[in-house]
Design a protein around this motif. Structure first.
Motif, PDB file in Angstrom:
ATOM      1  N   PHE A  23      56.926  45.412  48.885  1.00  0.00           N
ATOM      2  CA  PHE A  23      55.579  45.429  49.447  1.00  0.00           C
ATOM      3  C   PHE A  23      54.746  46.623  48.992  1.00  0.00           C
ATOM      4  CE2 PHE A  23      58.224  43.052  52.513  1.00  0.00           C
ATOM      5  CZ  PHE A  23      57.622  41.811  52.366  1.00  0.00           C
ATOM      6  N   ASP A  24      55.250  47.828  49.183  1.00  0.00           N
ATOM      7  CA  ASP A  24      54.469  49.013  48.804  1.00  0.00           C
ATOM      8  C   ASP A  24      54.193  49.054  47.304  1.00  0.00           C
ATOM      9  OD1 ASP A  24      53.871  50.294  51.238  1.00  0.00           O
ATOM     10  OD2 ASP A  24      55.912  51.064  51.367  1.00  0.00           O
ATOM     11  N   ARG A  25      55.188  48.684  46.505  1.00  0.00           N
ATOM     12  CA  ARG A  25      54.985  48.674  45.046  1.00  0.00           C
ATOM     13  C   ARG A  25      53.861  47.715  44.660  1.00  0.00           C
ATOM     14  NH1 ARG A  25      60.637  47.658  44.673  1.00  0.00           N
ATOM     15  NH2 ARG A  25      60.079  45.635  43.771  1.00  0.00           N
ATOM     16  N   THR A  26      53.833  46.559  45.291  1.00  0.00           N
ATOM     17  CA  THR A  26      52.848  45.542  44.929  1.00  0.00           C
ATOM     18  C   THR A  26      51.443  45.949  45.340  1.00  0.00           C
ATOM     19  OG1 THR A  26      54.563  43.864  45.196  1.00  0.00           O
ATOM     20  CG2 THR A  26      52.292  43.093  45.095  1.00  0.00           C
ATOM     21  N   VAL A  27      51.261  46.442  46.543  1.00  0.00           N
ATOM     22  CA  VAL A  27      49.908  46.816  46.968  1.00  0.00           C
ATOM     23  C   VAL A  27      49.404  48.019  46.179  1.00  0.00           C
ATOM     24  CG1 VAL A  27      50.403  48.370  48.932  1.00  0.00           C
ATOM     25  CG2 VAL A  27      48.383  46.915  48.972  1.00  0.00           C
ATOM     26  N   GLN A  28      50.288  48.954  45.842  1.00  0.00           N
ATOM     27  CA  GLN A  28      49.866  50.096  45.019  1.00  0.00           C
ATOM     28  C   GLN A  28      49.451  49.648  43.627  1.00  0.00           C
ATOM     29  OE1 GLN A  28      49.017  53.096  46.016  1.00  0.00           O
ATOM     30  NE2 GLN A  28      49.513  52.269  48.022  1.00  0.00           N
ATOM     31  N   PHE A  29      50.165  48.662  43.074  1.00  0.00           N
ATOM     32  CA  PHE A  29      49.775  48.109  41.780  1.00  0.00           C
ATOM     33  C   PHE A  29      48.359  47.542  41.859  1.00  0.00           C
ATOM     34  CE2 PHE A  29      49.096  44.209  39.383  1.00  0.00           C
ATOM     35  CZ  PHE A  29      49.096  44.721  38.088  1.00  0.00           C
ATOM     36  N   GLY A  30      48.072  46.747  42.890  1.00  0.00           N
ATOM     37  CA  GLY A  30      46.755  46.135  43.040  1.00  0.00           C
ATOM     38  C   GLY A  30      45.641  47.159  43.143  1.00  0.00           C
ATOM     39  N   ILE A  31      45.897  48.236  43.866  1.00  0.00           N
ATOM     40  CA  ILE A  31      44.892  49.292  44.031  1.00  0.00           C
ATOM     41  C   ILE A  31      44.722  50.067  42.728  1.00  0.00           C
ATOM     42  CG2 ILE A  31      44.352  51.448  45.233  1.00  0.00           C
ATOM     43  CD1 ILE A  31      45.765  50.178  47.727  1.00  0.00           C
ATOM     44  N   GLU A  32      45.842  50.472  42.112  1.00  0.00           N
ATOM     45  CA  GLU A  32      45.767  51.255  40.877  1.00  0.00           C
ATOM     46  C   GLU A  32      45.194  50.449  39.712  1.00  0.00           C
ATOM     47  OE1 GLU A  32      49.720  52.831  40.350  1.00  0.00           O
ATOM     48  OE2 GLU A  32      49.572  53.991  42.210  1.00  0.00           O
ATOM     49  N   ALA A  33      45.450  49.133  39.686  1.00  0.00           N
ATOM     50  CA  ALA A  33      44.895  48.277  38.632  1.00  0.00           C
ATOM     51  C   ALA A  33      43.427  47.954  38.899  1.00  0.00           C
ATOM     52  CB  ALA A  33      45.710  46.993  38.519  1.00  0.00           C
ATOM     53  N   ARG A  34      42.930  48.371  40.058  1.00  0.00           N
ATOM     54  CA  ARG A  34      41.543  48.153  40.481  1.00  0.00           C
ATOM     55  C   ARG A  34      41.157  46.680  40.449  1.00  0.00           C
ATOM     56  NH1 ARG A  34      38.652  53.588  38.168  1.00  0.00           N
ATOM     57  NH2 ARG A  34      39.814  54.944  39.542  1.00  0.00           N
ATOM     58  N   LEU A  35      42.068  45.867  40.988  1.00  0.00           N
ATOM     59  CA  LEU A  35      41.752  44.451  41.120  1.00  0.00           C
ATOM     60  C   LEU A  35      40.536  44.316  42.025  1.00  0.00           C
ATOM     61  CD1 LEU A  35      45.334  42.997  41.674  1.00  0.00           C
ATOM     62  CD2 LEU A  35      44.021  43.073  39.550  1.00  0.00           C
ATOM     63  N   GLU A  36      39.660  43.419  41.686  1.00  0.00           N
ATOM     64  CA  GLU A  36      38.454  43.249  42.497  1.00  0.00           C
ATOM     65  C   GLU A  36      38.807  42.679  43.862  1.00  0.00           C
ATOM     66  OE1 GLU A  36      37.342  44.515  38.910  1.00  0.00           O
ATOM     67  OE2 GLU A  36      38.567  42.736  39.154  1.00  0.00           O
ATOM     68  N   THR A  37      39.668  41.685  43.864  1.00  0.00           N
ATOM     69  CA  THR A  37      40.151  41.085  45.105  1.00  0.00           C
ATOM     70  C   THR A  37      41.629  40.747  44.920  1.00  0.00           C
ATOM     71  OG1 THR A  37      39.524  38.855  44.378  1.00  0.00           O
ATOM     72  CG2 THR A  37      37.930  40.058  45.742  1.00  0.00           C
ATOM     73  N   ALA A  38      42.314  40.548  46.018  1.00  0.00           N
ATOM     74  CA  ALA A  38      43.711  40.135  45.949  1.00  0.00           C
ATOM     75  C   ALA A  38      44.081  39.387  47.219  1.00  0.00           C
ATOM     76  CB  ALA A  38      44.633  41.341  45.764  1.00  0.00           C
ATOM     77  N   THR A  39      44.944  38.416  47.059  1.00  0.00           N
ATOM     78  CA  THR A  39      45.488  37.700  48.198  1.00  0.00           C
ATOM     79  C   THR A  39      46.983  37.984  48.257  1.00  0.00           C
ATOM     80  OG1 THR A  39      45.782  35.711  46.840  1.00  0.00           O
ATOM     81  CG2 THR A  39      43.773  35.854  48.154  1.00  0.00           C
ATOM     82  N   TYR A  40      47.471  38.202  49.458  1.00  0.00           N
ATOM     83  CA  TYR A  40      48.886  38.484  49.699  1.00  0.00           C
ATOM     84  C   TYR A  40      49.361  37.427  50.684  1.00  0.00           C
ATOM     85  CZ  TYR A  40      47.748  42.927  47.519  1.00  0.00           C
ATOM     86  OH  TYR A  40      47.331  43.893  46.641  1.00  0.00           O
ATOM     87  N   THR A  41      50.109  36.459  50.185  1.00  0.00           N
ATOM     88  CA  THR A  41      50.496  35.325  51.018  1.00  0.00           C
ATOM     89  C   THR A  41      52.006  35.215  51.166  1.00  0.00           C
ATOM     90  OG1 THR A  41      50.495  33.833  49.126  1.00  0.00           O
ATOM     91  CG2 THR A  41      48.441  34.013  50.354  1.00  0.00           C
ATOM     92  N   ILE A  42      52.387  34.460  52.152  1.00  0.00           N
ATOM     93  CA  ILE A  42      53.795  34.203  52.421  1.00  0.00           C
ATOM     94  C   ILE A  42      54.154  32.853  51.801  1.00  0.00           C
ATOM     95  CG2 ILE A  42      55.473  33.736  54.249  1.00  0.00           C
ATOM     96  CD1 ILE A  42      53.842  35.648  56.027  1.00  0.00           C
ATOM     97  N   LEU A  43      55.263  32.821  51.107  1.00  0.00           N
ATOM     98  CA  LEU A  43      55.777  31.583  50.530  1.00  0.00           C
ATOM     99  C   LEU A  43      55.884  30.540  51.633  1.00  0.00           C
ATOM    100  CD1 LEU A  43      56.981  30.272  47.968  1.00  0.00           C
ATOM    101  CD2 LEU A  43      59.190  31.210  48.657  1.00  0.00           C
TER     102      LEU A  43
END
Length: 185
Positions: A23-43
Motif C-alpha cells: 500500500f505505502d509503496r503504491t501511493v508514494q509511487f502515484g504521488i512521486e510520479a505526479r499522476l493527475e488522478t488515481a483510483t485505488y480499488t479492491i479486487l
C-alpha cells in the motif's frame, strides 16, 4: 507526461500476492510520479468469472457469495477473504490510499508538473477543479450501500446542489480567461 498527456493511474488490491507492504509503496509511487488522478480499488469477485469460482471453491467469499445482493455489503469494501490480510484490513488500506493520494498536500505536490498540469492555464485549471471534486466524491462514497436508497439519493442531490453552483461562476471566469490567453477563438 513527456508528451503532455495527463495520466490516470488505476491500481487494484487484494490479489493473492498482495500483503500489507504494497500500500505505502503504491501511493508514494502515484504521488512521486505526479499522476493527475488515481483510483485505488479492491479486487472484486464478479459471478461467473474464474476468480469468483476460485474463491468459491476455497471458501473465501463473504456475504454468502452474493455481495451485490447482501444488505451488509458496502461500496469499496472487500467481498472476499484475502490471503495475506483480513478483509477489514484490505478495506481500511484501500480507503487510506484514496485519502492519502487525494489529500490537499498530495494534490498540491502533484500540481507542479510543468509538462502536464501546469502546461497552460487551461490544464492547470482543470487539475485544480477536478482533483478537489474527485476527492470529495471518492471519500463520500466510501461505505455507501449499493442501490438507490433514500440516503444515497440525498447524498447525490447534496453533491449536485452544493458544489456545482458554488464553482460555476469561478469556473466560467477562469475558462474565459484561459481561452483568451491561449488565443482560442
Amino acid at each position: 507526461h513527456e508528451r503532455g498527456i495527463m495520466v490516470n493511474g488505476s491500481f487494484v488490491f487484494g490479489f493473492d500476492h498482495d500483503d500489507e507492504n504494497v500500500f505505502d509503496r503504491t501511493v508514494q509511487f502515484g504521488i512521486e510520479a505526479r499522476l493527475e488522478t488515481a483510483t485505488y480499488t479492491i479486487l472484486t469477485p464478479y459471478p461467473g468469472t474464474p476468480f469468483y469460482k476460485q474463491l468459491q471453491a476455497e471458501g473465501r467469499l463473504l456475504y454468502d457469495g452474493k455481495w451485490w445482493l447482501h444488505p451488509g455489503y458496502r461500496f469499496n469494501h472487500a467481498a472476499f477473504i484475502p490471503k495475506h490480510m483480513s478483509p477489514e484490513k484490505l478495506t481500511e488500506m484501500a480507503y487510506y490510499l484514496r485519502r492519502t493520494f487525494n489529500s490537499p498536500p498530495s494534490i498540491f505536490q502533484r500540481a507542479f508538473d510543468f509538462k502536464t498540469n501546469m502546461r497552460n492555464p487551461y490544464r492547470f485549471g482543470i487539475y485544480l477543479i477536478y482533483n478537489p471534486l474527485f476527492r470529495k466524491e471518492t471519500l463520500k462514497k466510501q461505505g455507501l450501500q449499493l442501490g438507490m436508497t433514500n440516503e444515497s439519493i440525498k447524498t447525490f442531490l447534496f453533491i449536485g446542489n452544493k458544489i456545482f453552483p458554488f464553482l460555476a461562476l469561478p469556473f466560467l471566469i477562469w475558462l474565459g480567461i484561459a481561452l483568451l490567453w491561449s488565443g482560442w477563438r
